[in-house]
Design a protein around this motif. Sequence first.
Motif, PDB file in Angstrom:
ATOM      1  N   ALA A 151      21.915   4.883  27.353  1.00  0.00           N
ATOM      2  CA  ALA A 151      22.487   6.052  26.689  1.00  0.00           C
ATOM      3  C   ALA A 151      21.449   6.705  25.794  1.00  0.00           C
ATOM      4  CB  ALA A 151      23.702   5.654  25.863  1.00  0.00           C
ATOM      5  N   SER A 152      21.636   7.993  25.538  1.00  0.00           N
ATOM      6  CA  SER A 152      20.783   8.722  24.605  1.00  0.00           C
ATOM      7  C   SER A 152      21.588   9.855  23.989  1.00  0.00           C
ATOM      8  CB  SER A 152      19.536   9.278  25.317  1.00  0.00           C
ATOM      9  OG  SER A 152      19.903  10.144  26.378  1.00  0.00           O
ATOM     10  N   ALA A 153      21.190  10.256  22.791  1.00  0.00           N
ATOM     11  CA  ALA A 153      21.909  11.300  22.065  1.00  0.00           C
ATOM     12  C   ALA A 153      21.308  12.671  22.372  1.00  0.00           C
ATOM     13  CB  ALA A 153      21.852  11.037  20.570  1.00  0.00           C
ATOM     14  N   VAL A 154      22.190  13.685  22.412  1.00  0.00           N
ATOM     15  CA  VAL A 154      21.785  15.067  22.650  1.00  0.00           C
ATOM     16  C   VAL A 154      22.432  15.941  21.571  1.00  0.00           C
ATOM     17  CG1 VAL A 154      21.792  17.000  24.273  1.00  0.00           C
ATOM     18  CG2 VAL A 154      21.751  14.643  25.145  1.00  0.00           C
ATOM     19  N   PRO A 155      21.662  16.690  20.806  1.00  0.00           N
ATOM     20  CA  PRO A 155      22.274  17.577  19.806  1.00  0.00           C
ATOM     21  C   PRO A 155      23.117  18.674  20.469  1.00  0.00           C
ATOM     22  CG  PRO A 155      19.921  17.281  19.391  1.00  0.00           C
ATOM     23  CD  PRO A 155      20.190  16.731  20.755  1.00  0.00           C
ATOM     24  N   VAL A 156      24.300  18.904  19.908  1.00  0.00           N
ATOM     25  CA  VAL A 156      25.169  20.004  20.347  1.00  0.00           C
ATOM     26  C   VAL A 156      25.325  20.930  19.147  1.00  0.00           C
ATOM     27  CG1 VAL A 156      27.448  20.644  21.226  1.00  0.00           C
ATOM     28  CG2 VAL A 156      26.367  18.511  21.987  1.00  0.00           C
ATOM     29  N   LYS A 157      24.757  22.101  19.221  1.00  0.00           N
ATOM     30  CA  LYS A 157      24.644  22.954  18.035  1.00  0.00           C
ATOM     31  C   LYS A 157      25.647  24.105  17.996  1.00  0.00           C
ATOM     32  CE  LYS A 157      19.681  21.950  17.847  1.00  0.00           C
ATOM     33  NZ  LYS A 157      18.310  22.526  17.980  1.00  0.00           N
ATOM     34  N   GLN A 158      25.999  24.653  19.156  1.00  0.00           N
ATOM     35  CA  GLN A 158      26.743  25.913  19.168  1.00  0.00           C
ATOM     36  C   GLN A 158      28.132  25.832  19.781  1.00  0.00           C
ATOM     37  OE1 GLN A 158      24.109  28.600  21.225  1.00  0.00           O
ATOM     38  NE2 GLN A 158      22.398  28.160  19.847  1.00  0.00           N
ATOM     39  N   ILE A 159      28.426  24.777  20.527  1.00  0.00           N
ATOM     40  CA  ILE A 159      29.689  24.705  21.260  1.00  0.00           C
ATOM     41  C   ILE A 159      30.489  23.480  20.827  1.00  0.00           C
ATOM     42  CG2 ILE A 159      28.884  26.020  23.247  1.00  0.00           C
ATOM     43  CD1 ILE A 159      28.277  23.386  24.640  1.00  0.00           C
TER      44      ILE A 159
END
Length: 259
Positions: A151-159
Amino acid sequence: MIKNVIVRKPSKNFADGITTADLGKPDYEKALEQHEGYIEALKECGCSVTVLEADERYPDSTFVEDVAVVTEKCAIITRPGAASRKGEEKEIIDTLKKFYSNIEYLEGSACLEGGDILRIDKHFYIGQSKRTNAEGARQLTAILNKYGYTASAVPVKQILHLKTGVIYAGNNTVIAAGEFKDNDVFKKFKMIKVDDDEAYSANCVKMNGHLIIPKGFSKSKKAIVDAGFKIVEVEMSEFEKMDGGLTCLSLRIPEDSSK
């Protein structure tokens, strides 16, 4: 292969749920009809569908994907980040026990919703959003690692959620909208880029050789068909009004291909 799917009927207070869509108030009866159409699409793709009754305590409870993460080896009960949804996750446990002997739980300060989890093969991308925090991502990663996943983290900024903006369609291809169309995390995949005026259509369901897609988005439909995917279309207008996509409405239980 997905054989079993869990859904929950919309509650009568569905329109009181959380939304930023600004598309007007959903029609409850129409939402019920569209939910039935969604169930029929799942069956058309070869699934057995467990239909849970509406939970009137939780207006957003039809978005059942958010309360658990399901794999071949275990189910993980999440901790929703929205205050109005806290406790909702407890209502899925007994149903998941019919399918799993291994059920794990997030704890403490963790917040995580299933809409932020994008699986591609054995790897899980965890969106860190307004609904999923770093502790939620850390705990989920530890559980997944225990069962042999990465697993890895992904930034979610706008949605709202990660899968609001990107899904895996199969054949090494993602469908992406908005902030994920040029995101380096997904540059190793072939990408179908959705125009901004059809951003909602990025959220599709990969289901046993088909893609279930929302009706009414002609450019996205053409791009998906031209890429060689078989599609099943469903009307989703009332769920779009509540920030709800196709993936949100079900828990899709994968079969263990090693058995």
